[in-house]
Design an enzyme around this catalytic site. Structure first.
Site, PDB file in Angstrom:
ATOM      1  N   HIS A  51      70.519  60.075  53.978  1.00  0.00           N
ATOM      2  CA  HIS A  51      69.318  60.664  54.563  1.00  0.00           C
ATOM      3  C   HIS A  51      68.398  61.257  53.505  1.00  0.00           C
ATOM      4  CE1 HIS A  51      70.573  60.341  58.789  1.00  0.00           C
ATOM      5  NE2 HIS A  51      71.804  60.518  58.324  1.00  0.00           N
ATOM      6  N   ILE A 335      81.347  69.433  58.733  1.00  0.00           N
ATOM      7  CA  ILE A 335      80.524  68.468  57.994  1.00  0.00           C
ATOM      8  C   ILE A 335      80.180  67.298  58.918  1.00  0.00           C
ATOM      9  CG2 ILE A 335      80.259  67.151  55.886  1.00  0.00           C
ATOM     10  CD1 ILE A 335      80.808  70.130  55.404  1.00  0.00           C
ATOM     11  N   CYS A 399      89.387  34.748  53.392  1.00  0.00           N
ATOM     12  CA  CYS A 399      88.531  35.057  54.548  1.00  0.00           C
ATOM     13  C   CYS A 399      87.303  34.170  54.464  1.00  0.00           C
ATOM     14  CB  CYS A 399      88.124  36.534  54.520  1.00  0.00           C
ATOM     15  SG  CYS A 399      86.740  36.922  55.612  1.00  0.00           S
TER      16      CYS A 399
END
Lengths: 480, 424
Positions: A51, A335, A399
Site C-alpha cells: 500500500h 497486524i 508442473c
C-alpha cells in the site's frame, strides 16, 4: 533448557521481518512456528498489495509503518530476489458527492508522507485504465502502490534470517509463557525454551499470548476475507490495483493484477469467532464477484481458477500494537492491513528496540543477499538453455501449467528453509498453482518429496500434520 | 534443426497421427511427448472397454496404447520422451516448436507441419467455486486414478464423487474394488455426462447411488476432508434450500468436465471454438493457421478412444499431404458447417468441396437427452441425409459421414440438425 537472546513467536511475514532485522545484530535468536512452514496463517491469504499509505490516520503506527515499509520494498526485493512491482493503484468512487472523500484521502496521504498521488476525473482514469467501469466518477491515483508475492516476501526474509544465523523451529506450538527472574520461559509442544526477550508475532493468537503476561489486555477479532483468483489469461484485465472508495455500495473489494500475472478479486470482510475458520462461503464468493464488477467492467468470471479466504487480526484499538508491553515482551499484535506492507518496517522498529534493550552489538557478517528458487519460465531462451546444460533437472517439466521443472522443485525442497509439504513446494515454485490446480503435478511432486525427504508416500502431507494425501498402500512388493 | 512433421503429444492421438503421416509418405515425422512413456492417459486407464470399434475386441487402456506404440516402433518413428513443448510460434510460413528436456536441453525445432495432439485436462475445484475449506483429500478423478493405478496408493476410504463424467464413474468402481466406500455420485445436470454403459457397469452393478441435479455446496475439514454437504439444484442449477444433506467422508473426487489443453494453440494464434474450447478446423482437420493440424481431445473431448485414433489418422494423412504439396491447396469455396437443434457444435466447422476427399466425418455432441431422435444434414434447405437415432445423450459423440457426392455445387451452408422426430 535451550537459552536464547530473543525468541520470536510466529513465522508469518511479521515474525520473519523481525527475525531478519534481528540478524543484523549479534545474539542467539529463534523463531518458533506451530505450522510446518513459514507463512501459514494470515500472511499467506491476503491482497498481496504494497500500500502507498494514504489510508491510515496520520500519526498512527499503521501510517508510519506503511509508508516506511513501502519505501523499503525496492531494496528488499533486490536483496531477497523476490518479485515486486510498483504498478500503482486507483481508488475509485461512483458518485459526485463522494469526490470530497477522495480529496480527504489525498490530503491524508500528503500528511502521511505519500508521494506520487493525483486526483483524476472518471474519463482521465479510464484513459489510463480502459476497463474501469463507466460508473467511475473520480479516482485517486497512487503511483507508489505495488504488488508483491506475500509468500516469497515472508520466505525471503525468513531465509535471509536463517542464512545469517537465526534458528527456526517448525511444528512447535507455544502453550504458555512465564517470567523467571529476568528472563522468559516459553512452554512449547517441543519443550521449554528460555529467552531474554520474546516477540509476539502470533497473528490472530497474539491477544492470547499478550494476555498471558500483560496487564492491559488485547482483544483480536479474526476478520475473514474471501477472494477469487483468475487464470493468467485474465491477468492483464487491469494494469493497476483498483480499490473502491467505501460509500454508495458499502465497503468495496479490490481488483488487482498479481506479480505472477493472475487477476485477484476480493476481499469480503466478516468478523468471525473461530480463529481458524478459513472456509469460503457461497455468499462471500458471490459478493466478491458482484462487488468487483462495480469498479471494473467485463471481468472474465469464468476464468476463476481458485478461491480462498484469509483472516486479518483486527485489534479493538484499531491500530498496530507495537513495542515493549511487559519487560522483555515485545508485541507485534493487531497486524491487519497494511500489515504486509509494514512488516519490514515493523521488523526494523522492533529489532531496534530489542537491540537497545538487550545491548546487542552489530553483526558485521550480516549478508543481506538471499537467492530464491530460479524461475526458468521467465528466462530468455539462451539463459534457460544454459541453466539446463548446467543442471539437466531444469529441463524436466513437472508442473505443466506453470512450467515448473524438477530442478526448481528440488531447489525448493533443499532450500535454506526447505519445503516439506505439497503446499510448501507450491508456494516456493508455483507448481500446482496453475489452471489445473495440481491435478497433473501433485503425484509427481509427492514422489519427489517422498524420495528427497525419505518419507513413505503416505507420510507426504498437503500442509498440516493431519493433511495426509494418500492413506495406504494398495499393492506392491511391500504389501504383506 | 528441421523436421517435416512435428507431432505434439504421444498419446493415442499423436501416435495414430504419426503413423498415418508416415504411411502416407511423410518420411520425417517426430513425436514430442512430455511423459517418460508413449501412450498418454491410456497408461493409467487399466479398465477394459477400449478398442471395440478399432480392433473388435475389448482391451485395457495400456493394451490399446501398446498396439500403437508397437506400430510406431516398427515404423521407426522417432520420439523424444520426457520432452515438454513450451512454445509454438510462427515466423512467415515457418513454424517453430520450442521444447525442453533433461536429455536435449532447450531445443527449437522448425516444422513443415505441426499436429496438435496435447489432449485435455480436468476442470479443478476452483473453476466451480465450491465454497468450504481447502483440506487434503480433494482430487480430480484422473489424479486419483493415477494414484491408485500407477502409484498403488489409496487416496481415501469414504468417498463422495461430484460429477458423472466417465472418469468419475470409472473411479467409483475402482475405489470400490480397492476397498473404499463410495457414498454417492452427485451430478449437477439432470443427466449424466458419461457413457450409459459406464453408469450401468460402474454404479448400478455396485449399488452406488447417482444423484442427478445435485451438487456439493460445502466442504468440511481443516487439514483432511471430514465431510461434504450436497443439495439438490433447481432448473437454474441453484441449490434448493431445505434439500441439504451432510455426508461424512474423507475424500471428494471431482469429475466435472474436461478442457482441451490449448495453451500452445493460443500461443501460435490458432482460432478456438468457444463451445469445444478446441481449435476451429476445416475438413482436413487443419486449424486457422496453415500447416497446423489438430486431433483427439485437444480438438474436442471424445467419448471413445477409437474415434480419437480414427480422427488422428485423418489429421496425420492431411499433414503429410500438406508437406508433400508444399502448402495448403487453395479452394474457391469453404462451406460453413452449422450445428442446429440440439447439436452443440461440429468438427469440422468448414468443408471445402474442392479440397475434401470422397467422405468427411462430421462429429458433434447434443446438449440434452433425446429419445426417438433424428439427425439430418442439409445443404442450405436441401435435405441430404436423415437417419433416426433412438437415443442421443450429451455424454456420447455423434457422427455423420458426409459424402462429396451429396454436393451439386452452388451450396452456401451445410446444416447439421439433431432433434426429436416429432419436431418436424
Amino acid at each position: 533448557m535451550e537459552q536464547y537472546d530473543v525468541i520470536v513467536v510466529g513465522a508469518g511475514v511479521v515474525g520473519s521481518g523481525v527475525a531478519r532485522e534481528l540478524a543484523r545484530r549479534k545474539g542467539r535468536f529463534l523463531v518458533v512456528e506451530r505450522a510446518p512452514d513459514v507463512c501459514e496463517g494470515t500472511s499467506k491469504a491476503n491482497s498481496a498489495i504494497i500500500h502507498a499509505g494514504f489510508d491510515a490516520e496520520p500519526g498512527t503506527m499503521k501510517a508510519k509503518m506503511n509508508v516506511k515499509g513501502n519505501r523499503m520494498m525496492d531494496q528488499l526485493s533486490e536483496e531477497l530476489d523476490i518479485p515486486f512491482k510498483r504498478v500503482g493503484a486507483f481508488v475509485v468512487c461512483f458518485a459526485k458527492e463522494e469526490l470530497p472523500k477522495l480529496q480527504e484521502l489525498y490530503d491524508r496521504g500528503v500528511k502521511n508522507g505519500v508521494t506520487g498521488m493525483r486526483l483524476l476525473t472518471g474519463e482521465e482514469a479510464r484513459a489510463l485504465e480502459p476497463n474501469l467501469s463507466e460508473e467511475v466518477e473520480g479516482a485517486l491515483l497512487a503511483e507508489t502502490s505495488g504488488i508483491v508475492c506475500p509468500f516469497e516476501l515472508t520466505l525471503g526474509m525468513a531465509e535471509s534470517a536463517s542464512k545469517n544465523g537465526v534458528e527456526f523451529s517448525f511444528d512447535t506450538e507455544v502453550t504458555g509463557l512465564e517470567r523467571q527472574g529476568e528472563d522468559w520461559v516459553l512452554h512449547t509442544s517441543k519443550g521449554d525454551l528460555e529467552a531474554r526477550a520474546v516477540v509476539n508475532a502470533a497473528g490472530v493468537y497474539a491477544d492470547w499470548l499478550h494476555n498471558l503476561v500483560c496487564e492491559k489486555k488485547l482483544h483480536i477479532t479474526p476478520r475473514r476475507g474471501e477472494y477469487c483468483l483468475l487464470d493468467r489469461t485474465a491477468g492483464g484485465h487491469v494494469s493497476r490495483t483498483v480499490f473502491q472508495l467505501p460509500g454508495k455500495y458499502g465497503k468495496g473489494v479490490l481488483v488487482s493484477p498479481t506479480v505472477h500475472g493472475n487477476l485477484l478479486l476480493g476481499p469480503t470482510a466478516k468478523d468471525i469467532e473461530e480463529k481458524e475458520d478459513t472456509a469460503t462461503t457461497a455468499a462471500g464468493l458471490a459478493e466478491v464477484l458482484e462487488k468487483s464488477a462495480l469498479g471494473v467492467k467485463n471481468i472474465p468470471a469464468r476464468q476463476v481458477i481458485t478461491s480462498f479466504s484469509g483472516l486479518r487480526a483486527h485489534e479493538d484499538g484499531d491500530d498496530f500494537v507495537l513495542g515493549e508491553s511487559a519487560p522483555g515482551f515485545f508485541d507485534a499484535a493487531g497486524i491487519e492491513s497494511p500489515g504486509l506492507t509494514s512488516a519490514p518496517a515493523i521488523g526494523e522498529y522492533l529489532a531496534e528496540l530489542i537491540g537497545e534493550k538487550l545491548g546487542l552489538p552489530e553483526n558485521p557478517d550480516f549478508d543481506p543477499i538471499r537467492k530464491g528458487v530460479p524461475k526458468l519460465k521467465e528466462m530468455e531462451p539462451e539463459q534457460r538453455a544454459e541453466m539446463i546444460r548446467e543442471n539437466p533437472a531444469y529441463g524436466q517439466i513437472v508442473c505443466r501449467c506453470e512450467e515448473v521443472s524438477q530442478g526448481e522443485i528440488l531447489d525448493a525442497i533443499h532450500g535454506i528453509l526447505g519445503a516439506k509439504t505439497l503446499d510448501g513446494v507450491k508456494r516456493r515454485t508455483r507448481a500446482g498453482m496453475g489452471r489445473c490446480q495440481a491435478g497433473f503435478c501433485s503425484p509427481r511432486v509427492m514422489d519427489l518429496l517422498s524420495k528427497e525427504l525419505g518419507l513413505d508416500l503416505t507420510q507426504v502431507r498437503k500442509s498440516g500434520n493431519q493433511a495426509q494425501i494418500v492413506l495406504e498402500k494398495t499393492r506392491g512388493e511391500d504389501q504383506a | 534443426m528441421k523436421h517435416d512433421i512435428v507431432i505434439i503429444g504421444g498419446g493415442p492421438a499423436g501416435l495414430a497421427a504419426a503413423e498415418a503421416a508416415r504411411e502416407s509418405g511423410a518420411q520425417d515425422v517426430l513425436i514430442l511427448e512430455r511423459e517418460p512413456e508413449l501412450g498418454g492417459i491410456l497408461n493409467q486407464c487399466i479398465h477394459s472397454g477400449f478398442g471395440l470399434h478399432t480392433f473388435k475386441e475389448e482391451l485395457t487402456g495400456p493394451e490399446y496404447a501398446a498396439r500403437f506404440i508397437e506400430k510406431a516402433e516398427q515404423l521407426e518413428i522417432p520420439h523424444w520422451l520426457s520432452t515438454t513443448v513450451v512454445d509454438l510460434s510462427r515466423q512467415g510460413d515457418s513454424l517453430f516448436v520450442t521444447c525442453v528436456s533433461r536429455e536435449r536441453g532447450l531445443q527449437v525445432v522448425e516444422a513443415g507441419a505441426v499436429v496438435l495432439a496435447m489432449g485435455c485436462r480436468e476442470r479443478p475445484r476452483g473453476a466451480l467455486n465450491i465454497p468450504g475449506t481447502r483440506p487434503a483429500g480433494i482430487f480430480s478423478a484422473g489424479t486419483a486414478q493415477r494414484l491408485v493405478n500407477l502409484e498403488g496408493y489409496l487416496p481415501g476410504r469414504e468417498v463422495v464423487i461430484l460429477g458423472s463424467g466417465d472418469i468419475g464413474l470409472i473411479m467409483a468402481r475402482r475405489m470400490t474394488l480397492e476397498g473404499a466406500k463410495v457414498k454417492c455420485v452427485a451430478e449437477l445436470m439432470p443427466y449424466s455426462g458419461g457413457l450409459k454403459r459406464n453408469i450401468v457397469q460402474c454404479l448400478d452393478d455396485y449399488g452406488i447411488p447417482l444423484k442427478l441435479s445435485h451438487t456439493v455446496i460445502d466442504i468440511q475439514g481443516k487439514e483432511r476432508v471430514t465431510g461434504v454437504t450436497i443439495a439438490q439444484v433447481d432448473e437454474h442449477m441453484k441449490p434448493i434450500p431445505g434439500t441439504e444433506e451432510q455426508i461424512p467422508c474423507d475424500t471428494l473426487l471431482l469429475s466435472v468436465g474436461l478442457i482441451p489443453e490449448n495453451e500452445l494453440s493460443k500461443a501460435v494464434g490458432v482460432e478456438l471454438s468457444p463451445v469445444t474450447n478446441g481449435p476451429k478446423v476445416n475438413e482436413s482437420l487443419e486449424t486457422s493457421i496453415p500447416g497446423v493440424f489438430a486431433c483427439g481431445n485437444v480438438l474436442h473431448v471424445h467419448d471413445l478412444v477409437d474415434y480419437v485414433s480414427e480422427e488422428a489418422e485423418q489429421a496425420g494423412r492431411h499433414a503429410a499431404a500438406f508437406v508433400a504439396a508444399g502448402g495448403r491447396e487453395q479452394a474457391a469455396e469453404e462451406l460453413p458447417v452449422k450445428p442446429e437443434g440440439a447439436a452443440r457444435y461440429t468438427v469440422p466447422v468448414t468443408i471445402s468441396p474442392q479440397r475434401m476427399e470422397d467422405q468427411v466425418v462430421i462429429r458433434f455432441r447434443v446438449g440434452r437427452n433425446i429419445r426417438k431422435g433424428v439427425v439430418k444434414v442439409y445443404a442450405d434447405d436441401k435435405l441430404l441425409y436423415s437417419r433416426k437415432r433412438p437415443v442421443m445423450a450429451p455424454g456420447e459423440m455423434e457422427q455423420v459421414v458426409f459424402q462429396k457426392a451429396w454436393l451439386a455445387g452452388g451450396e452456401t451452408v451445410i446444416r447439421v440438425v439433431a432433434e426429436e422426430e416429432e419436431a418436424q
